[in-house]
Write a protein that holds these residues in place. Structure first.
Motif, PDB file in Angstrom:
ATOM      1  N   TYR A   1       0.795  -1.230   0.000  1.00 23.66           N
ATOM      2  CA  TYR A   1       0.000   0.000   0.000  1.00 23.66           C
ATOM      3  C   TYR A   1       0.823   1.273   0.000  1.00 23.66           C
TER       4      TYR A   1
ATOM      5  N   SER B   1       1.393   3.952  -2.965  1.00 24.67           N
ATOM      6  CA  SER B   1       0.298   4.856  -3.319  1.00 24.67           C
ATOM      7  C   SER B   1      -0.176   5.695  -2.144  1.00 24.67           C
ATOM      8  N   LEU B   2      -0.177   5.099  -0.960  1.00 23.67           N
ATOM      9  CA  LEU B   2      -0.825   5.753   0.178  1.00 23.67           C
ATOM     10  C   LEU B   2      -0.118   7.046   0.595  1.00 23.67           C
TER      11      LEU B   2
ATOM     12  N   GLY C   1      -0.212  10.124  -1.717  1.00 23.84           N
ATOM     13  CA  GLY C   1      -1.579  10.632  -1.695  1.00 23.84           C
ATOM     14  C   GLY C   1      -1.854  11.461  -0.457  1.00 23.84           C
TER      15      GLY C   1
ATOM     16  N   TRP D   1      -7.163   8.884  -5.770  1.00 21.70           N
ATOM     17  CA  TRP D   1      -6.523   8.370  -4.563  1.00 21.70           C
ATOM     18  C   TRP D   1      -7.550   7.830  -3.573  1.00 21.70           C
TER      19      TRP D   1
ATOM     20  N   MET E   1      -8.523   4.483  -4.595  1.00 18.26           N
ATOM     21  CA  MET E   1      -7.518   3.477  -4.272  1.00 18.26           C
ATOM     22  C   MET E   1      -7.527   3.143  -2.789  1.00 18.26           C
TER      23      MET E   1
ATOM     24  N   LEU F   1      -8.117  -0.404  -1.146  1.00 14.58           N
ATOM     25  CA  LEU F   1      -7.165  -0.936  -0.172  1.00 14.58           C
ATOM     26  C   LEU F   1      -7.889  -1.411   1.087  1.00 14.58           C
TER      27      LEU F   1
END
Lengths: 320, 325
Positions: free
Chosen positions: A287, A290-291, A294, B145, B148, B152
């Motif tokens: 994760y 991307s996390l 962001g 985002w 996503m 997740l």
């Protein structure tokens, strides 16, 4: 509008510093009155605004001085190793350095990548907003001062552009002209200038009826001078509130376009592109690629929108 | 009223016309259309034959007239990749996108309007201020985002919902829909929530602003003095007055959500027209891109036109002559 005989006598009798020109209106920065200053001071003390301003300050400082902060240069291929690819946050590299936020698929330190990505995002946001602001303010001023045919034509164009969702126009434009930092900036300017033009025009129209503008015209000052030195400084307030929010929307737009693959090139990853590059690994549970970018993006956009919102409420004449 | 309608109709046609010119210039005049429209593997003879067949050797204005003529007959070119007419390809994707957009707007209204009313009527209270700040967060989170993060949390970590696709569909009148099956609804949940969140924020802010303004109006004070019950005041006096701007915004948002669903559809691999656009851009399938732009512009212009007419019909305060200038 201006009369030649009056122009001459006006200039000769009063000199360049005309008496008919209200001095505080011209010299003072945008609407600088004691009330407004007190208002801005109160605004700065509110916790939400204070927090946002601190966050924005830190982001800008990091963006400017990042080579000192970033543990690694993500553009330098020799500074990282594929051996370290997709390491979880906090894990150690092959050579023993620690990756606070993990690494991406090429073994780059995510924290460094975020710092550099932040710089690209900020650059695109600020440059495109600045350009759009200048173009929009000029168009709005010209429309308001010239009036008639020119105004009608310019405002039709503004309505036309504002009639479409920004993402659609920018997306299709970039699909045609290809990706690149300069092209993204161009696309954002194309979709944003009209916002400023519309606001500038309405602010300028109400200023235009004021007595000091009449006085300036009667003193024989030309249209450009009255436009830029008298009307513009006095109507910038509304434009600047919009600009705060527009920087946020420019940054969002850039991130979205880059996520969709038509924005900045892979060689200059912005935060949006970093998020996109982690998309493929999301399903396998990696994760962090991307996390974290962001989250950085969200802090930046949220802070700008929050400050913009508070500023707008504070400057709203209905509330005070 | 008739002059207003004709004038707005003419304006809309002019917009479509302007967009067709812009799109035409973008595709055919900027850059070399030969490179865009003909496969690079074609031989010299094939190229020459294609250029003649596509009319690329003729002057630009003549080419535009052909393009326009074909467009008016519903022919917006043939997809290079699928070999089908571009327009019918997009039309076949419309139900999936509309399903998302309509559900998102419904969800946004159901959640946003009551919360907005409460905020507007409790103007200045701690809870109301918190909701308003939260709504800024709602429209600040970048859509891709947020999608996503939803995947997740709900798909990868908790394994509650499927991350991509439309799931099982039921065909009604020849059109497949997901919302009629449990599996389809499970597939819809995340994309719809993702698309709805900024609109929930928008609805809250819009309703709150309207409610707090009309709650201060004399007619509300008068009703209260008369002893009208609070629920009735809210329903009959406040809500009625703020419904017009809400309906207007919902109409306009319908158009812009079609464009914004491109992002959501990409994240959740939802087979709508937005996903098709992105794929076509990657595959350099220009006719599909052109057809998409023309079709979405058409939808947009039509929706705006209808909203304007509805607005003029609903609100007697709108002076038609003023709106035209």
């Amino acid at each position: 509008m201006t009369d030649t005989s009056q122009q001459l006598t006006g200039q000769q009798a009063l000199g360049q510093q005309g008496v008919g020109e209200p001095v505080p209106q011209r010299r003072a920065p945008i609407g600088d009155t004691p009330q407004r200053r007190a208002m801005l001071k109160r605004l700065k003390r509110r916790p939400s605004v204070k927090g946002s301003l601190i966050a924005l300050f830190l982001i800008v400082v990091i963006g400017l001085t990042l080579p000192f902060f970033a543990p690694q240069n993500p553009y330098d291929l020799t500074s990282f190793s594929v051996m370290d690819n997709r390491l979880a946050p906090g894990s150690e590299s092959f050579e023993g350095t620690r990756f606070l936020l993990g690494t991406d698929q090429q073994g780059r330190d995510m924290l460094s990548a975020i710092f550099y990505g932040l710089r690209v995002s900020l650059l695109v946001g600020l440059v495109s907003t600045g350009l759009a602001l200048v173009i929009g303010v000029c168009v709005g001023l010209v429309a308001a001062v010239m009036g008639g045919r020119i105004e009608a034509m310019l405002m039709r164009l503004v309505d036309f552009i504002l009639g479409f969702p920004t993402i659609l126009v920018a997306l299709v434009m970039l699909a045609m002209i290809g990706r690149g930092v300069d092209k993204v900036i161009l696309a954002i300017v194309v979709v944003q200038w009209a916002n400023y033009a519309r606001i500038m025009r309405s602010a300028a129209l109400s200023e235009r009826r004021r007595e000091y503008v009449e006085a300036a015209f009667n003193l024989g000052y030309g249209k450009p001078r009255v436009m830029f030195r008298h009307i513009m400084p006095n109507s910038l307030n509304a434009v600047l509130v919009v600009a705060t929010v527009q920087i946020a929307s420019a940054i969002t737009l850039e991130a979205t376009l880059s996520f969709l693959g038509v924005g900045v090139p892979v060689t200059q990853p912005s935060l949006g592109l970093l998020v996109a590059s982690g998309f493929d690994y999301l399903m396998s549970g990696d994760y962090w690629i991307s996390l974290y970018p962001g989250i950085a993006l969200l802090v930046l956009i949220f802070s700008l929108n929050l400050v913009g919102d508070r500023l707008r409420t504070a400057l709203d004449p209905k509330r005070s | 009223m008739l002059t207003f309608v004709t004038q707005r109709l003419l304006q809309s046609v002019a917009v479509l016309f302007a967009v067709s010119i812009a799109v035409f210039l973008a595709v055919y005049a900027v850059g070399n259309p030969v490179d865009l429209l003909i496969s690079p593997e074609a031989t010299q003879a094939e190229r020459a034959e294609m250029i003649a067949r596509l009319g690329l050797d003729r002057p630009v204005w003549a080419q535009y007239l052909t393009f326009l003529g074909n467009a008016l007959q519903g022919d917006l070119g043939t997809s290079f990749v699928h070999g089908q007419p571009a327009l019918s390809l997009i039309l076949s994707r419309i139900p999936a996108t509309f399903e998302l957009v309509v559900s998102a707007l419904l969800l946004a209204s159901i959640i946003g309007i009551p919360i907005g009313l409460w905020v507007g009527l409790n103007d200045g209270s701690l809870g109301a201020r918190a909701v308003m700040t939260g709504s800024i967060l709602g429209y600040s989170i970048p859509s891709f985002w947020k999608g996503m993060v939803l995947i997740l949390v709900c798909a990868v970590w908790l394994n509650w919902l499927p991350a991509s696709g439309r799931g099982d569909t039921v065909t009604v009148l020849g059109v497949p829909f997901s919302f009629l099956t449990v599996d389809g609804l499970r597939h819809m949940a995340m994309p719809v929530i993702n698309l709805a969140i900024p609109n929930i924020a928008l609805m809250i802010r819009l309703t709150a602003a309207g409610a707090s303004e009309s709650a201060r109006m004399d007619y509300v004070k008068f009703a209260r003095a008369k002893g009208v019950r609070d629920t009735r005041i809210v329903r009959r006096h406040i809500l009625r007055n703020i419904l017009i701007p809400i309906v207007t915004v919902l109409g306009v948002e319908f158009g812009s959500l079609i464009a914004f669903s491109t992002i959501t559809e990409t994240v959740f691999a939802w087979p709508g027209m937005g996903k098709l656009l992105i794929t076509s851009i990657y595959q350099l399938d220009r006719p599909v891109v052109v057809a998409y732009v023309m079709l979405v512009t058409f939808i947009f212009v039509t929706v705006n036109l209808l909203v304007d007419f509805a607005y003029a019909a609903l609100d007697p305060r709108v002076k038609l002559s003023e709106r035209m200038s």
